[in-house]
Design a protein around this motif. Sequence first.
Motif: not given
Length: 437
Positions: A131-140
């Motif tokens: 698992i690596t990090v990305g950009s924005s937050t699509a929480l829903y």
Amino acid sequence: MRYFFILMILGVYSMLNSVHALQVKLDTALAHPVLLAEKPQTTYLRVAVTGYALPQTGKVAPVNVALVIDKSGSMQGEKIQQAKVAAKMAVERLRENDILSIVTYDTEIDVVLPATKAVDKNSIYKIIDKITVGSSTALYGGVQRGAKELNKFLTRNQVNRLILVSDGLANVGPSTPEELGTLGAQLSQSGISVTTIGLGLGYNEDLMTRLAQQSEGSHSFVENANDLTRIFNYEFGDLLSVVAQELVITIDCASGVRPVRVIGRDAAINGQQVKIVLNQLYSEQEKYVLLEIETPANATDNLFTVATVTVDYLNMSNQIKDHLSSQVNMRFSQDAEQVRTQTNATVMATVLEQLAIEKNKLAVTLRDAGKIEEARQVLLDNVQELEKGATLYSAPSLSSLKDKNEQDADNLDEKNWNKQRKLMREEQYKRNTQQKY
């Protein structure tokens, strides 16, 4: 031969007693079991359910769990590393018949582990490591996809749980507390509870608590990423100790008794009847409902029935629906001293605690509106009431809540407010729902 049959009968009797003992406990009590005669009055009914202790060799309900992990850019570094460590610890605690899925999200949603039995744990560890990090937050969207994975193996005879870890604000897709609360309520209706873990100081605590509340999950504020493993350990301890699901508490008030409101929980009041739904109950956990009621003027000192309480639930030890009931009675008296001495200290301490939480929420609303001194005064008034109640009812829980309100009052300035607000929302949530950790 006769001796053998006696032993066999005793063994069967013991086994039946053991099975019978695995039942949720129901307790009902009034704050004032004796009230002054000839005048209408207000009192409180406390209805508590307590989960039975799990036998050491007893069967534990299987679990179907989805880990939904924020991998947006703000999770870079220690946060994502500790999230991986916590996820691996969770995998380690699962049994071979338990179901696990892992969903990550940033701008996009990724199902890194589709729902599967937790058999090959080494392979799952390797997936987590990637698992690596990305950009924005699509929480829903992340929560929706996690629920979709849970639905692949969704059954009522197991514990279905979605665990959300996020450190940021939802900025892709639906993002308001109301929208996430609606999603949580929908998941609850299908038998899924959502636990939310807010990491750091950048997340929306109103959104996270609303999502958890509407599905009867847990909520935690984790300021330091190093604490994630500890919180996961608590959460999975609860997850693996569910003893009852689908609890429905029904309170039928007697004629002349008016149900006013339920304090601290959502409830449906329809005429004389009150219904409260609880998703799950853990081993040896107590959850309670507080109902404010108005009683009629009564001149007699005979026993008066206030309400009948029933609890229906799915017993996870045998997958059978159980039914409990209790009749709540009180008396009226002309003797004011008798009324005072018969006051139930446990119920009154609970009432004061929940009323103090209501005022604590009011303080947050005032502080959000920029009314700092008004918010501080509400909290300091709380401190005084809680201090008196702690002494009067010998209630340590009120003393600890008093201390927390003092800390809240001292940290309303701009520098400390973001963190303090999260602490206040967490405390409010845990006391309203009787969260175990």
